[in-house]
Design a protein around this motif. Structure first.
Motif, PDB file in Angstrom:
ATOM      1  N   ALA A  99      37.841  39.043  31.232  1.00 16.06           N
ATOM      2  CA  ALA A  99      39.063  39.449  30.535  1.00 16.06           C
ATOM      3  C   ALA A  99      40.232  39.559  31.505  1.00 16.06           C
ATOM      4  CB  ALA A  99      38.838  40.783  29.833  1.00 16.06           C
ATOM      5  N   THR A 100      39.972  40.084  32.700  1.00 15.48           N
ATOM      6  CA  THR A 100      41.029  40.222  33.705  1.00 15.48           C
ATOM      7  C   THR A 100      41.550  38.860  34.139  1.00 15.48           C
ATOM      8  OG1 THR A 100      40.037  42.285  34.491  1.00 15.48           O
ATOM      9  CG2 THR A 100      41.588  41.187  35.963  1.00 15.48           C
ATOM     10  N   THR A 101      40.637  37.910  34.372  1.00 19.47           N
ATOM     11  CA  THR A 101      41.028  36.565  34.779  1.00 19.47           C
ATOM     12  C   THR A 101      41.861  35.885  33.691  1.00 19.47           C
ATOM     13  OG1 THR A 101      39.030  36.349  36.129  1.00 19.47           O
ATOM     14  CG2 THR A 101      40.182  34.321  35.542  1.00 19.47           C
ATOM     15  N   ALA A 102      41.395  35.983  32.444  1.00 18.00           N
ATOM     16  CA  ALA A 102      42.115  35.362  31.334  1.00 18.00           C
ATOM     17  C   ALA A 102      43.471  36.026  31.119  1.00 18.00           C
ATOM     18  CB  ALA A 102      41.276  35.450  30.064  1.00 18.00           C
ATOM     19  N   ALA A 103      43.530  37.339  31.296  1.00 15.65           N
ATOM     20  CA  ALA A 103      44.782  38.064  31.083  1.00 15.65           C
ATOM     21  C   ALA A 103      45.847  37.689  32.104  1.00 15.65           C
ATOM     22  CB  ALA A 103      44.519  39.565  31.120  1.00 15.65           C
TER      23      ALA A 103
END
Length: 353
Positions: A99-103
């Protein structure tokens, strides 16, 4: 505010304190008018990919709870939701990291709610990534916050937002005065209810009644232990109670005992303290319960069943209360405001560091 909640598990697929916390926050945000989208494994029937319940829009990232598949599809689901902030849970940790990478691609911040570290659902390296890469990491207690910092979160990014209670219910509920002392929790391998029963056995010659609230695989052993100690005629095993059933029992009791060996946040103890009980906590390294009673006039810390028994007797001199207004700050709406403030601060500060 448009919030994307990332948690493969829900109370319908894995009913645990962490998933209940996630549902409560999501529903609270929706009730305040925020646009809440929960990205999860499908828990409803039929072929539809989205489903609304209690104001929260649930999106089926996967049909089942396969962690790898969920992680691979999560970036596309996040892009479709287009949130202002992402709220991810710590278990499994790979989902929070994804989620952090995509965000970062979407240029939105990520807040990770860290209830616990489950070693069976992620490696230490994965948990370190989840803790260190999020824009904020929220913990329910200082005990958990310390663990989060040990996994790489900074002092600035790690923050405590506790569990909450319905203080209006505490004020308005009736009183069930059948019991002098109460113990409550899921009766699993960490319950440690035997310490409470041993303390009561020390007081066998005194006049008292007690209740054990909760159910689980350890209940049969606990009932057998009460019989072996010859106190089963004065200890009632009430099973699981709703909040509306639980609060009157607490308001009518004088003492609440906390003995569990593992507790990220002692929610039952919080309810008891708000209901005026004297909280007696047996200190355990894996429990945060001591945080609620340290420095509290109507709170005690002990280290053994004998000390617990002694404090039950000593606390008899304290006046009986049915409500402790000092815990009004833990009301659902008060704590929900802390979540909203954290999201807004994280959004406003995104990109500065």
């Amino acid at each position: 505010m448009r919030v994307a909640v990332v948690s493969m598990d829900t109370v319908w697929t894995r009913d645990r304190p962490a998933t209940r916390r996630t549902r409560r926050v999501a529903r609270g945000l929706a009730a305040r008018g925020h646009d809440v989208h929960h990205l999860c494994a499908q828990w409803w029937g039929g072929d539809i990919d989205q489903f609304e319940e209690e104001g929260v829009e649930y999106h089926a990232v996967t049909e089942g709870t396969a962690a790898g598949s969920f992680r691979s599809k999560l970036p596309f689901a996040l892009r479709n939701v287009d949130p202002d902030v992402v709220h991810a849970v710590s278990v499994p940790p790979g989902h929070a990291t994804t989620a952090t990478t995509a965000a970062k691609v979407l240029r939105v911040p990520v807040v990770v709610d860290w209830w616990e570290r489950d070693p069976q659902r992620g490696s230490d390296r994965q948990y370190r990534k989840a803790a260190s890469r999020a824009d904020r990491v929220l913990a329910p207690s200082e005990t958990v916050r310390t663990a989060v910092r040990e996994h790489g979160a900074s002092d600035v990014n790690a923050r405590v937002i506790p569990e909450s209670i319905d203080f209006d219910l505490v004020r308005s509920a009736g009183v069930d005065d059948r019991f002098d002392a109460v113990w409550a929790r899921e009766l699993d391998g960490d319950a440690n209810v035997g310490e409470f029963l041993l303390a009561l056995a020390e007081l066998r010659d005194r006049d008292w009644t007690a209740a054990v609230v909760g159910d689980g695989p350890a209940r049969a052993d606990a009932e057998r232990m009460a019989a072996d100690l010859r106190i089963d005629d004065r200890v009632a095993f009430l099973g699981d109670l709703t909040e509306a059933e639980f609060v009157p029992v607490l308001k009518g009791s004088h003492v609440f005992a906390q003995t569990a060996t593992y507790e990220p946040f002692a929610t039952h103890l919080l309810w008891a303290l708000a209901c005026g009980c004297v909280g007696i906590v047996e200190y355990q390294a894996g429990s945060s319960a001591h945080e609620l009673v340290e420095g509290l006039e109507r709170g005690r810390l002990v280290t053994s069943p004998q000390e617990l028994a002694d404090e039950i007797v000593a606390c008899g001199s304290l006046p009986e209360w049915e409500t402790n207004r000092g815990f009004a700050g833990f009301d659902r709406e008060e704590v929900l405001s802390e979540w909203v403030d954290c999201y807004e601060e994280t959004i406003d500060g995104y990109g500065w560091f």
